[in-house]
Motif scaffolding. Structure first.
Motif, PDB file in Angstrom:
ATOM      1  N   THR A  73       0.839  -1.203   0.000  1.00 46.60           N
ATOM      2  CA  THR A  73       0.000   0.000   0.000  1.00 46.60           C
ATOM      3  C   THR A  73       0.869   1.247   0.000  1.00 46.60           C
ATOM      4  OG1 THR A  73      -1.731  -1.193   1.189  1.00 46.60           O
ATOM      5  CG2 THR A  73      -1.831   1.214   1.249  1.00 46.60           C
ATOM      6  N   GLU A  74       1.929   1.229   0.779  1.00 53.55           N
ATOM      7  CA  GLU A  74       2.842   2.374   0.843  1.00 53.55           C
ATOM      8  C   GLU A  74       3.504   2.634  -0.516  1.00 53.55           C
ATOM      9  OE1 GLU A  74       6.871   3.884   3.156  1.00 53.55           O
ATOM     10  OE2 GLU A  74       5.939   2.007   3.749  1.00 53.55           O
ATOM     11  N   LEU A 109       4.040   5.783  -5.601  1.00 55.19           N
ATOM     12  CA  LEU A 109       3.994   5.822  -7.065  1.00 55.19           C
ATOM     13  C   LEU A 109       2.851   6.707  -7.543  1.00 55.19           C
ATOM     14  CD1 LEU A 109       4.751   2.060  -7.769  1.00 55.19           C
ATOM     15  CD2 LEU A 109       6.312   3.995  -8.080  1.00 55.19           C
ATOM     16  N   ASP A 110       1.700   6.612  -6.895  1.00 54.64           N
ATOM     17  CA  ASP A 110       0.543   7.433  -7.251  1.00 54.64           C
ATOM     18  C   ASP A 110       0.840   8.910  -7.034  1.00 54.64           C
ATOM     19  OD1 ASP A 110      -2.297   7.652  -8.037  1.00 54.64           O
ATOM     20  OD2 ASP A 110      -2.567   8.350  -5.966  1.00 54.64           O
ATOM     21  N   ARG A 111       1.467   9.232  -5.913  1.00 59.47           N
ATOM     22  CA  ARG A 111       1.803  10.625  -5.610  1.00 59.47           C
ATOM     23  C   ARG A 111       2.785  11.183  -6.644  1.00 59.47           C
ATOM     24  NH1 ARG A 111       2.323  10.178  -0.459  1.00 59.47           N
ATOM     25  NH2 ARG A 111       4.439   9.352  -0.463  1.00 59.47           N
ATOM     26  N   ILE A 112       3.793  10.405  -6.992  1.00 54.59           N
ATOM     27  CA  ILE A 112       4.768  10.849  -7.995  1.00 54.59           C
ATOM     28  C   ILE A 112       4.065  11.096  -9.328  1.00 54.59           C
ATOM     29  CG2 ILE A 112       6.775  10.178  -9.380  1.00 54.59           C
ATOM     30  CD1 ILE A 112       7.699   8.542  -6.899  1.00 54.59           C
ATOM     31  N   LEU A 113       3.219  10.162  -9.726  1.00 52.58           N
ATOM     32  CA  LEU A 113       2.517  10.292 -11.010  1.00 52.58           C
ATOM     33  C   LEU A 113       1.595  11.509 -11.005  1.00 52.58           C
ATOM     34  CD1 LEU A 113       1.996   9.147 -13.818  1.00 52.58           C
ATOM     35  CD2 LEU A 113       0.164   7.761 -12.812  1.00 52.58           C
ATOM     36  N   LYS A 114       0.836  11.710  -9.943  1.00 56.09           N
ATOM     37  CA  LYS A 114      -0.060  12.874  -9.872  1.00 56.09           C
ATOM     38  C   LYS A 114       0.725  14.178  -9.906  1.00 56.09           C
ATOM     39  CE  LYS A 114      -3.996  10.662  -7.705  1.00 56.09           C
ATOM     40  NZ  LYS A 114      -4.774  10.455  -6.485  1.00 56.09           N
ATOM     41  N   ASN A 115       1.842  14.231  -9.193  1.00 55.93           N
ATOM     42  CA  ASN A 115       2.677  15.436  -9.211  1.00 55.93           C
ATOM     43  C   ASN A 115       3.255  15.675 -10.601  1.00 55.93           C
ATOM     44  OD1 ASN A 115       2.227  16.000  -6.506  1.00 55.93           O
ATOM     45  ND2 ASN A 115       4.080  14.961  -5.815  1.00 55.93           N
ATOM     46  N   TRP A 116       3.681  14.599 -11.252  1.00 52.23           N
ATOM     47  CA  TRP A 116       4.233  14.722 -12.599  1.00 52.23           C
ATOM     48  C   TRP A 116       3.164  15.231 -13.567  1.00 52.23           C
ATOM     49  CZ3 TRP A 116       3.283  12.783 -17.427  1.00 52.23           C
ATOM     50  CH2 TRP A 116       4.286  12.978 -18.371  1.00 52.23           C
ATOM     51  N   CYS A 117       1.965  14.682 -13.462  1.00 54.91           N
ATOM     52  CA  CYS A 117       0.865  15.120 -14.338  1.00 54.91           C
ATOM     53  C   CYS A 117       0.536  16.589 -14.108  1.00 54.91           C
ATOM     54  CB  CYS A 117      -0.376  14.259 -14.115  1.00 54.91           C
ATOM     55  SG  CYS A 117      -0.236  12.600 -14.805  1.00 54.91           S
ATOM     56  N   ALA A 118       0.508  17.014 -12.856  1.00 56.87           N
ATOM     57  CA  ALA A 118       0.238  18.416 -12.548  1.00 56.87           C
ATOM     58  C   ALA A 118       1.333  19.316 -13.129  1.00 56.87           C
ATOM     59  CB  ALA A 118       0.127  18.612 -11.040  1.00 56.87           C
ATOM     60  N   GLU A 119       2.571  18.874 -13.011  1.00 53.47           N
ATOM     61  CA  GLU A 119       3.705  19.653 -13.514  1.00 53.47           C
ATOM     62  C   GLU A 119       3.662  19.790 -15.035  1.00 53.47           C
ATOM     63  OE1 GLU A 119       8.592  19.398 -13.525  1.00 53.47           O
ATOM     64  OE2 GLU A 119       7.467  18.260 -12.033  1.00 53.47           O
ATOM     65  N   GLU A 171      11.560   8.058  -3.150  1.00 50.49           N
ATOM     66  CA  GLU A 171      10.545   8.840  -3.859  1.00 50.49           C
ATOM     67  C   GLU A 171      11.151   9.955  -4.712  1.00 50.49           C
ATOM     68  OE1 GLU A 171       6.386  11.229  -2.930  1.00 50.49           O
ATOM     69  OE2 GLU A 171       7.311  10.021  -1.354  1.00 50.49           O
ATOM     70  N   GLY A 172      12.108  10.672  -4.173  1.00 50.98           N
ATOM     71  CA  GLY A 172      12.744  11.748  -4.921  1.00 50.98           C
ATOM     72  C   GLY A 172      13.504  11.236  -6.135  1.00 50.98           C
ATOM     73  N   GLU A 173      14.179  10.129  -5.957  1.00 49.01           N
ATOM     74  CA  GLU A 173      14.930   9.547  -7.069  1.00 49.01           C
ATOM     75  C   GLU A 173      13.990   9.052  -8.169  1.00 49.01           C
ATOM     76  OE1 GLU A 173      18.538   6.356  -7.874  1.00 49.01           O
ATOM     77  OE2 GLU A 173      17.671   6.492  -5.866  1.00 49.01           O
ATOM     78  N   LEU A 174      12.904   8.403  -7.777  1.00 50.51           N
ATOM     79  CA  LEU A 174      11.924   7.939  -8.763  1.00 50.51           C
ATOM     80  C   LEU A 174      11.332   9.113  -9.539  1.00 50.51           C
ATOM     81  CD1 LEU A 174      10.082   5.198  -6.685  1.00 50.51           C
ATOM     82  CD2 LEU A 174      11.256   4.820  -8.859  1.00 50.51           C
ATOM     83  N   ALA A 175      10.968  10.181  -8.828  1.00 53.61           N
ATOM     84  CA  ALA A 175      10.398  11.362  -9.479  1.00 53.61           C
ATOM     85  C   ALA A 175      11.397  11.955 -10.477  1.00 53.61           C
ATOM     86  CB  ALA A 175       9.995  12.398  -8.436  1.00 53.61           C
ATOM     87  N   GLY A 176      12.651  12.030 -10.088  1.00 50.76           N
ATOM     88  CA  GLY A 176      13.682  12.555 -10.987  1.00 50.76           C
ATOM     89  C   GLY A 176      13.896  11.675 -12.198  1.00 50.76           C
ATOM     90  N   LEU A 177      13.859  10.367 -11.996  1.00 53.91           N
ATOM     91  CA  LEU A 177      14.073   9.443 -13.115  1.00 53.91           C
ATOM     92  C   LEU A 177      12.961   9.539 -14.149  1.00 53.91           C
ATOM     93  CD1 LEU A 177      15.396   6.372 -11.124  1.00 53.91           C
ATOM     94  CD2 LEU A 177      16.659   7.655 -12.871  1.00 53.91           C
ATOM     95  N   VAL A 178      11.718   9.598 -13.708  1.00 53.77           N
ATOM     96  CA  VAL A 178      10.616   9.692 -14.669  1.00 53.77           C
ATOM     97  C   VAL A 178      10.645  11.036 -15.385  1.00 53.77           C
ATOM     98  CG1 VAL A 178       8.783  10.527 -13.115  1.00 53.77           C
ATOM     99  CG2 VAL A 178       8.193   9.136 -15.081  1.00 53.77           C
ATOM    100  N   ARG A 179      10.966  12.091 -14.671  1.00 57.65           N
ATOM    101  CA  ARG A 179      11.044  13.422 -15.288  1.00 57.65           C
ATOM    102  C   ARG A 179      12.177  13.465 -16.302  1.00 57.65           C
ATOM    103  NH1 ARG A 179      12.189  16.098 -11.043  1.00 57.65           N
ATOM    104  NH2 ARG A 179      10.049  16.225 -10.334  1.00 57.65           N
ATOM    105  N   ASP A 180      13.356  12.999 -15.920  1.00 58.53           N
ATOM    106  CA  ASP A 180      14.518  13.019 -16.814  1.00 58.53           C
ATOM    107  C   ASP A 180      14.299  12.140 -18.032  1.00 58.53           C
ATOM    108  OD1 ASP A 180      15.704  14.702 -14.993  1.00 58.53           O
ATOM    109  OD2 ASP A 180      17.051  13.171 -14.186  1.00 58.53           O
TER     110      ASP A 180
END
Length: 80
Positions: free
Chosen positions: A13-14, A19-29, A57-66
């Motif tokens: 669940t965690e 993953l959901d939070r990263i995706l939602k933030n990425w979509c908003a960005e 979480e920070g590394e995953l967010a950076g990887l998807v963005r990059d």
């Protein structure tokens, strides 16, 4: 053809929340809907990296963005 099969950890669940939070933030960005093709591509990248073992979480967010920014720069007419 040789395939590699490794035991995958189940998504907790965690992990799903992260993953959901990263995706939602990425979509908003990037101004896209969470069900769009762009979001699906980002989600696939997130899952791939998570399954590879990246859990921060920070590394995953950076990887998807990059990854998606780099892919867009390779083409005059990006698929995204």
């Amino acid at each position: 053809m040789v395939t590699t099969d490794w035991p995958k950890e189940p998504l907790t669940t965690e992990a799903i929340e992260i993953l959901d939070r990263i995706l939602k933030n990425w979509c908003a960005e990037y101004g896209c809907e969470t069900g769009s093709l762009r979001a699906q591509m980002a989600a696939r990248i997130l899952i791939d990296w998570f399954e590879f073992g990246v859990r921060d979480e920070g590394e995953l967010a950076g990887l998807v963005r990059d990854k998606l920014v780099f892919d867009r720069s390779l083409s005059e007419h990006p698929v995204l």
